[in-house]
Design a protein around this motif. Structure first.
Motif, PDB file in Angstrom:
ATOM      1  N   ILE A  12      14.721 -11.759  -1.329  1.00  0.00           N
ATOM      2  CA  ILE A  12      13.408 -11.233  -1.700  1.00  0.00           C
ATOM      3  C   ILE A  12      12.707 -10.812  -0.408  1.00  0.00           C
ATOM      4  O   ILE A  12      12.549 -11.621   0.508  1.00  0.00           O
ATOM      5  CB  ILE A  12      12.575 -12.286  -2.438  1.00  0.00           C
ATOM      6  CG1 ILE A  12      13.302 -12.718  -3.713  1.00  0.00           C
ATOM      7  CG2 ILE A  12      11.185 -11.754  -2.770  1.00  0.00           C
ATOM      8  CD1 ILE A  12      12.639 -13.867  -4.426  1.00  0.00           C
ATOM      9  N   GLU A  14       9.918 -10.036   2.296  1.00  0.00           N
ATOM     10  CA  GLU A  14       8.641 -10.679   2.584  1.00  0.00           C
ATOM     11  C   GLU A  14       7.506  -9.722   2.201  1.00  0.00           C
ATOM     12  O   GLU A  14       7.588  -8.522   2.453  1.00  0.00           O
ATOM     13  CB  GLU A  14       8.570 -11.010   4.080  1.00  0.00           C
ATOM     14  CG  GLU A  14       7.439 -11.942   4.409  1.00  0.00           C
ATOM     15  CD  GLU A  14       7.558 -12.487   5.815  1.00  0.00           C
ATOM     16  OE1 GLU A  14       6.510 -12.632   6.449  1.00  0.00           O
ATOM     17  OE2 GLU A  14       8.687 -12.738   6.265  1.00  0.00           O
ATOM     18  N   PRO A  15       6.443 -10.244   1.560  1.00  0.00           N
ATOM     19  CA  PRO A  15       5.356  -9.355   1.128  1.00  0.00           C
ATOM     20  C   PRO A  15       4.678  -8.673   2.318  1.00  0.00           C
ATOM     21  O   PRO A  15       4.499  -9.274   3.381  1.00  0.00           O
ATOM     22  CB  PRO A  15       4.374 -10.274   0.406  1.00  0.00           C
ATOM     23  CG  PRO A  15       4.906 -11.644   0.496  1.00  0.00           C
ATOM     24  CD  PRO A  15       6.213 -11.618   1.204  1.00  0.00           C
ATOM     25  N   THR A  16       4.291  -7.436   2.090  1.00  0.00           N
ATOM     26  CA  THR A  16       3.621  -6.686   3.147  1.00  0.00           C
ATOM     27  C   THR A  16       2.152  -7.094   3.215  1.00  0.00           C
ATOM     28  O   THR A  16       1.648  -7.853   2.380  1.00  0.00           O
ATOM     29  CB  THR A  16       3.711  -5.172   2.878  1.00  0.00           C
ATOM     30  OG1 THR A  16       3.022  -4.897   1.655  1.00  0.00           O
ATOM     31  CG2 THR A  16       5.147  -4.717   2.780  1.00  0.00           C
ATOM     32  N   GLU A  19       0.192  -6.026   0.126  1.00  0.00           N
ATOM     33  CA  GLU A  19       0.493  -6.866  -1.031  1.00  0.00           C
ATOM     34  C   GLU A  19      -0.268  -8.181  -0.946  1.00  0.00           C
ATOM     35  O   GLU A  19      -0.761  -8.693  -1.949  1.00  0.00           O
ATOM     36  CB  GLU A  19       1.992  -7.102  -1.135  1.00  0.00           C
ATOM     37  CG  GLU A  19       2.767  -5.867  -1.553  1.00  0.00           C
ATOM     38  CD  GLU A  19       4.267  -6.068  -1.508  1.00  0.00           C
ATOM     39  OE1 GLU A  19       4.725  -7.059  -0.899  1.00  0.00           O
ATOM     40  OE2 GLU A  19       4.990  -5.236  -2.076  1.00  0.00           O
ATOM     41  N   ASN A  20      -0.371  -8.727   0.251  1.00  0.00           N
ATOM     42  CA  ASN A  20      -1.139  -9.964   0.436  1.00  0.00           C
ATOM     43  C   ASN A  20      -2.622  -9.733   0.179  1.00  0.00           C
ATOM     44  O   ASN A  20      -3.292 -10.552  -0.453  1.00  0.00           O
ATOM     45  CB  ASN A  20      -0.938 -10.530   1.843  1.00  0.00           C
ATOM     46  CG  ASN A  20       0.406 -11.196   1.996  1.00  0.00           C
ATOM     47  OD1 ASN A  20       0.968 -11.711   1.032  1.00  0.00           O
ATOM     48  ND2 ASN A  20       0.937 -11.184   3.206  1.00  0.00           N
ATOM     49  N   ARG A  23      -3.078  -9.440  -3.555  1.00  0.00           N
ATOM     50  CA  ARG A  23      -2.922 -10.731  -4.225  1.00  0.00           C
ATOM     51  C   ARG A  23      -4.178 -11.580  -4.062  1.00  0.00           C
ATOM     52  O   ARG A  23      -4.724 -12.091  -5.041  1.00  0.00           O
ATOM     53  CB  ARG A  23      -1.718 -11.477  -3.662  1.00  0.00           C
ATOM     54  CG  ARG A  23      -1.610 -12.903  -4.210  1.00  0.00           C
ATOM     55  CD  ARG A  23      -0.454 -13.643  -3.621  1.00  0.00           C
ATOM     56  NE  ARG A  23       0.782 -13.024  -4.099  1.00  0.00           N
ATOM     57  CZ  ARG A  23       1.942 -13.123  -3.483  1.00  0.00           C
ATOM     58  NH1 ARG A  23       2.044 -13.788  -2.358  1.00  0.00           N
ATOM     59  NH2 ARG A  23       3.015 -12.554  -3.985  1.00  0.00           N
ATOM     60  N   TYR A  24      -4.660 -11.722  -2.825  1.00  0.00           N
ATOM     61  CA  TYR A  24      -5.834 -12.559  -2.605  1.00  0.00           C
ATOM     62  C   TYR A  24      -7.102 -11.900  -3.149  1.00  0.00           C
ATOM     63  O   TYR A  24      -8.025 -12.590  -3.588  1.00  0.00           O
ATOM     64  CB  TYR A  24      -5.973 -12.907  -1.123  1.00  0.00           C
ATOM     65  CG  TYR A  24      -4.862 -13.825  -0.666  1.00  0.00           C
ATOM     66  CD1 TYR A  24      -4.693 -15.085  -1.230  1.00  0.00           C
ATOM     67  CD2 TYR A  24      -3.951 -13.419   0.301  1.00  0.00           C
ATOM     68  CE1 TYR A  24      -3.668 -15.924  -0.833  1.00  0.00           C
ATOM     69  CE2 TYR A  24      -2.920 -14.246   0.713  1.00  0.00           C
ATOM     70  CZ  TYR A  24      -2.781 -15.499   0.140  1.00  0.00           C
ATOM     71  OH  TYR A  24      -1.764 -16.318   0.540  1.00  0.00           O
TER      72      TYR A  24
END
Length: 85
Positions: A12, A14-16, A19-20, A23-24
């Protein structure tokens, strides 16, 4: 059936950074919405009585302000009736 089975976890990425942030941001938005809904549902304490005493009492000027807007409305209505002719 003797084939090798790969039981390793899938790779998988790692989120960029974006994306972080997304998400937050979604978590923050959901929490904010819950707080807003709870503020509407839950009653607010009536401890503001002492604050309302500090406001200036209504005088004749505050009562006259709404009355001053009434003639303006009637003037507009008269102008509209003249336009219809």
């Amino acid at each position: 059936m003797a084939a090798e089975l790969d039981f390793s976890p899938p790779e998988i990425p790692e989120p960029t950074f974006m994306e972080n942030v997304l998400r937050y941001g979604l978590f923050f938005g959901a929490i904010f919405q819950l707080i807003c809904v709870l503020a509407i549902i839950l009653p607010v304490s009536k401890s503001h009585k002492t604050d309302s005493d500090s406001f200036e009492p209504k005088n004749s000027e505050t009562v006259k302000k709404p009355k001053a807007t009434a003639p303006q409305i009637s003037k507009k209505a008269k102008k509209e009736t003249k336009k219809k002719r």
